[in-house]
Enzyme design. Structure first.
Site, PDB file in Angstrom:
ATOM      1  N   CYS A 131     -10.175  -2.731   2.808  1.00 32.48           N
ATOM      2  CA  CYS A 131     -10.317  -2.537   1.361  1.00 32.48           C
ATOM      3  C   CYS A 131     -11.606  -3.135   0.793  1.00 32.48           C
ATOM      4  O   CYS A 131     -12.142  -2.618  -0.192  1.00 32.48           O
ATOM      5  CB  CYS A 131      -9.107  -3.094   0.628  1.00 32.48           C
ATOM      6  SG  CYS A 131      -8.641  -4.759   1.081  1.00 32.48           S
ATOM      7  N   VAL A 162       0.847  -1.202   0.000  1.00 28.82           N
ATOM      8  CA  VAL A 162       0.000   0.000   0.000  1.00 28.82           C
ATOM      9  C   VAL A 162       0.880   1.247   0.000  1.00 28.82           C
ATOM     10  O   VAL A 162       0.588   2.235  -0.695  1.00 28.82           O
ATOM     11  CB  VAL A 162      -0.958  -0.001   1.211  1.00 28.82           C
ATOM     12  CG1 VAL A 162      -1.738   1.310   1.282  1.00 28.82           C
ATOM     13  CG2 VAL A 162      -1.923  -1.182   1.129  1.00 28.82           C
ATOM     14  N   HIS A 218     -10.775  -5.412  -6.094  1.00 25.54           N
ATOM     15  CA  HIS A 218     -11.803  -6.249  -5.482  1.00 25.54           C
ATOM     16  C   HIS A 218     -13.134  -6.019  -6.214  1.00 25.54           C
ATOM     17  O   HIS A 218     -13.451  -4.888  -6.607  1.00 25.54           O
ATOM     18  CB  HIS A 218     -12.006  -5.877  -4.010  1.00 25.54           C
ATOM     19  CG  HIS A 218     -10.890  -6.313  -3.099  1.00 25.54           C
ATOM     20  ND1 HIS A 218      -9.866  -7.128  -3.485  1.00 25.54           N
ATOM     21  CD2 HIS A 218     -10.684  -6.048  -1.776  1.00 25.54           C
ATOM     22  CE1 HIS A 218      -9.057  -7.346  -2.452  1.00 25.54           C
ATOM     23  NE2 HIS A 218      -9.526  -6.698  -1.404  1.00 25.54           N
TER      24      HIS A 218
HETATM   25  C1  2RA Z   1      -7.680  -8.696   1.927  1.00 23.95           C
HETATM   26  N1  2RA Z   1      -9.113  -6.957   2.785  1.00 23.95           N
HETATM   27  O1  2RA Z   1      -8.084  -8.471   0.780  1.00 23.95           O
HETATM   28  C2  2RA Z   1      -7.947  -7.726   3.023  1.00 23.95           C
HETATM   29  C3  2RA Z   1      -6.750  -6.873   3.270  1.00 23.95           C
HETATM   30  N2  2RA Z   1      -7.028  -5.803   4.135  1.00 23.95           N
HETATM   31  O2  2RA Z   1      -7.053  -9.673   2.259  1.00 23.95           O
END
Ligand code: 2RA
Length: 348
Positions: free
Chosen positions: A129, A14, A254
């Protein structure tokens, strides 16, 4: 004088994106001090077109600092954020250490910037995230329609698990490329052996319904974060949230499917207009032309992308959405930078 910023964890996954973002955004900072573990001290990293030497994390590293961004593991943040705050530094922390502390605001500028006003510990938390990858779009819909329930599944990129996650996927892809692996039970697991890195199962040519660590009753820590943090950010402490978090072989960005139920009937036209006009959100939704967000297009961009907007077939008060967000930018570094900029504006 312009405020001094410290980036703690400047060498991590990050942190690296943070330096890029600081080089791209309006330059409001005086000194930018780069801080990392003693192991990385002395390294030089580029920010705003200049080479800056990394200093070791210590109490003195916060001398003269106005705002510090922390991109470090929970236990490091738990130890050092209060040290910095005690010196009068406003800490914007991207770890999980303080997010649910009632004395620490959990801030997404487009949704609840007002929460920044009260920060008795001198610490502001940045959400996880996965929460961040959907919450700007949901915040906009909530403001108009009043959210009543969320049912969410995530499709999480491996960079959410840091550099180790990315290295693991790349190694596994090299191992399986050009083979017929993935056609017999267990063949992938045998080929990958112990090289599963931060994941419990092979992630190349696979999906893994797990992120984080085990919590009560079979829930994962990631699922609990999405529920608890969404409630806190939206100011809906009793919001029913059902969530399943899944890791997929994507490097960065994501994705989430969202079933969102609201107070009254909703229309697709109304929802599309809200999404299209909300700051920080892009509507990309024309399935007839093959247009919907995917990580391949969203990676490296700032907004939350929304497509596949449909009204639930069996509930006129609910919407189905597909949402993508770069987990290292808005999902981590960008949101932290936005919060730090709001704090800097207060100090000016
Ligand atoms: C992940 N959200 O994607 C977590 C990292 N903070 O593993």
């Amino acid at each position: 004088v312009r405020p001094t910023l410290a980036v703690v964890g400047a060498t991590g996954a990050v942190g690296t994106v943070m330096l890029r973002i600081l080089s791209q955004r309006a330059d409001i900072w005086g000194e930018i001090r780069l801080v990392a573990s003693p192991r990385s001290a002395g390294r030089k990293l580029a920010v705003r077109g200049e080479e800056v030497e990394v200093v070791a994390l210590s109490e003195e590293a916060f001398d003269g600092v106005d705002v510090a961004m922390f991109d470090v593991p929970d236990e490091v943040a738990a130890q050092w954020a209060p040290v910095a705050a005690a010196k009068g530094v406003v800490v914007v922390d991207n770890s999980g250490a303080f997010r649910m502390d009632p004395q620490v605001p959990l801030v997404v500028p487009e949704v609840n910037a007002h929460a920044l006003r009260s920060r008795p510990r001198g610490i502001v938390a940045n959400p996880n995230c996965t929460t961040l990858s959907m919450i700007v779009a949901l915040g906009a819909l909530h403001a108009e329609y009043g959210l009543r329930e969320l049912v969410v599944s995530s499709y999480q990129a491996v960079s959410g698990a840091g550099r180790a996650g990315v290295d693991t996927l790349r190694r596994q892809i090299a191992l399986v490329a050009g083979t017929e692996l993935g056609t017999n039970p267990g063949d992938l697991r045998r080929a990958v052996g112990d090289a599963t890195g931060p994941f419990p199962e092979p992630v190349a040519l696979n999906v893994v319904p797990w992120a984080g660590s085990l919590r009560a009753d079979g829930w994962s820590s990631e699922e609990m974060k999405v529920r608890d943090e969404s409630r806190k950010i939206l100011g809906l402490p009793k919001l029913p949230v059902a969530v399943t978090c899944v890791r997929v072989p994507v490097v960065t960005t994501h994705s989430l499917t969202v079933h969102a139920r609201f107070q009254d009937e909703v229309t697709v036209e109304g929802a599309r207009e809200i999404i299209a006009t909300a700051p920080g959100v892009v509507l990309f939704d024309n399935p007839a032309a093959g247009e919907f967000p995917t990580p391949a297009d969203v990676v490296g961009t700032d907004p939350t992308w929304v497509g596949r907007v449909r009204r639930a077939l069996d509930d006129p008060t609910a919407l189905e959405l597909f949402v993508c967000g770069d987990n290292l930018r808005k999902g981590a570094a960008l949101n932290t930078a936005q919060i730090a900029e709001l704090v800097a504006a207060e100090l000016a």
